[in-house]
Design a protein around this motif. Structure first.
Motif, short mmCIF file in Angstrom:
data_model
loop_
_atom_site.label_atom_id
_atom_site.label_comp_id
_atom_site.label_asym_id
_atom_site.label_seq_id
_atom_site.Cartn_x
_atom_site.Cartn_y
_atom_site.Cartn_z
N GLY A 21 0.79 -1.23 0.00
CA GLY A 21 0.00 0.00 0.00
C GLY A 21 0.82 1.28 0.00
O GLY A 21 0.34 2.33 -0.35
N HIS A 22 2.04 1.17 0.42
CA HIS A 22 2.97 2.30 0.34
C HIS A 22 4.36 1.71 0.43
O HIS A 22 4.52 0.50 0.68
CB HIS A 22 2.74 3.31 1.47
CG HIS A 22 3.21 2.84 2.81
ND1 HIS A 22 4.21 3.46 3.53
CD2 HIS A 22 2.85 1.76 3.55
CE1 HIS A 22 4.41 2.79 4.67
NE2 HIS A 22 3.60 1.77 4.71
N LEU A 23 5.38 2.53 0.20
CA LEU A 23 6.73 2.01 0.30
C LEU A 23 7.47 2.74 1.41
O LEU A 23 7.71 3.94 1.32
CB LEU A 23 7.47 2.19 -1.04
CG LEU A 23 8.71 1.31 -1.16
CD1 LEU A 23 8.32 -0.14 -1.42
CD2 LEU A 23 9.62 1.81 -2.26
N GLY A 24 7.79 2.01 2.46
CA GLY A 24 8.55 2.57 3.57
C GLY A 24 9.79 1.74 3.81
O GLY A 24 9.91 0.62 3.30
N PRO A 25 10.73 2.28 4.58
CA PRO A 25 12.01 1.59 4.79
C PRO A 25 11.85 0.20 5.43
O PRO A 25 12.60 -0.72 5.08
CB PRO A 25 12.78 2.50 5.73
CG PRO A 25 12.08 3.81 5.73
CD PRO A 25 10.70 3.59 5.24
N TYR A 26 10.90 0.03 6.31
CA TYR A 26 10.81 -1.27 6.99
C TYR A 26 10.23 -2.35 6.08
O TYR A 26 10.63 -3.52 6.18
CB TYR A 26 10.01 -1.17 8.29
CG TYR A 26 10.84 -0.62 9.44
CD1 TYR A 26 11.82 -1.41 10.04
CD2 TYR A 26 10.66 0.67 9.89
CE1 TYR A 26 12.59 -0.91 11.08
CE2 TYR A 26 11.43 1.18 10.93
CZ TYR A 26 12.39 0.38 11.52
OH TYR A 26 13.16 0.87 12.54
N VAL A 27 9.33 -2.00 5.20
CA VAL A 27 8.83 -3.03 4.28
C VAL A 27 9.94 -3.43 3.31
O VAL A 27 10.09 -4.61 2.96
CB VAL A 27 7.50 -2.60 3.57
CG1 VAL A 27 7.73 -1.59 2.49
CG2 VAL A 27 6.79 -3.82 3.00
N VAL A 28 10.78 -2.46 2.94
CA VAL A 28 11.93 -2.77 2.07
C VAL A 28 12.93 -3.64 2.83
O VAL A 28 13.46 -4.61 2.29
CB VAL A 28 12.60 -1.48 1.55
CG1 VAL A 28 13.93 -1.78 0.87
CG2 VAL A 28 11.68 -0.74 0.59
N MET A 29 13.16 -3.35 4.11
CA MET A 29 14.08 -4.17 4.90
C MET A 29 13.56 -5.61 5.03
O MET A 29 14.31 -6.56 4.91
CB MET A 29 14.29 -3.57 6.29
CG MET A 29 15.08 -2.28 6.33
SD MET A 29 16.70 -2.35 5.55
CE MET A 29 17.39 -3.80 6.27
#
Ligand SMILES: [Zn+2]
Length: 137
Positions: A21-29
């Motif tokens: 739903g969005h792109l944040g640093p923790y989902v990328v990690m």
């Protein structure tokens, strides 16, 4: 920092952004952790994810699910609601622990805002696994 033009949005991350739903640093990690784990355990795999129940850290669980093949529907993932952001993966025989390198955690926690979260995510996405992750086998 983060005043220049936004990095080009990598195609690889589009499905992840759509899923979460969005792109944040923790989902990328979480995504990067899941990829490393899936490479080691291409068959049977189980994950325990330490990411709390509060955003943004809890976003990590979606990245892990997206990349590792460990999903709530298959019951091969457990979410632990405390601890430092990390995950333990196992195939039933061996295990690996993957944590976010402390300087990366500090940087995210100190610098992330609602406005820059996507740019920060893209910047993190460009970094090597060794900079981002601490792996113990
Ligand atoms: Zn999120």
């Amino acid at each position: 920092m983060l005043n220049g033009p936004s990095p080009i949005f990598p195609e690889e991350l589009l499905p992840l952004k759509r899923f979460h739903g969005h792109l944040g640093p923790y989902v990328v990690m979480g995504y990067r952790m899941g990829k490393v784990a899936r490479e080691r355990y291409p068959g049977r795999i189980h994950a325990i994810v330490f990411c709390g129940s509060k955003r943004p850290c809890s976003c990590m669980a979606d990245g892990v699910q997206f990349a590792s093949c460990c999903t709530l529907g298959k019951s091969n993932i457990e979410i632990v609601k405390d601890g430092q952001p990390a995950a333990i993966f196992t195939d039933g025989n061996t295990a690996m622990e993957i944590a976010i390198q402390p300087p990366v955690v500090s940087r995210i926690d100190e610098q992330m805002t609602h406005e820059n979260e996507e740019d920060l995510s893209l910047e993190i996405y460009q970094m090597d696994d060794e900079i981002l992750l601490r792996v113990n086998m």
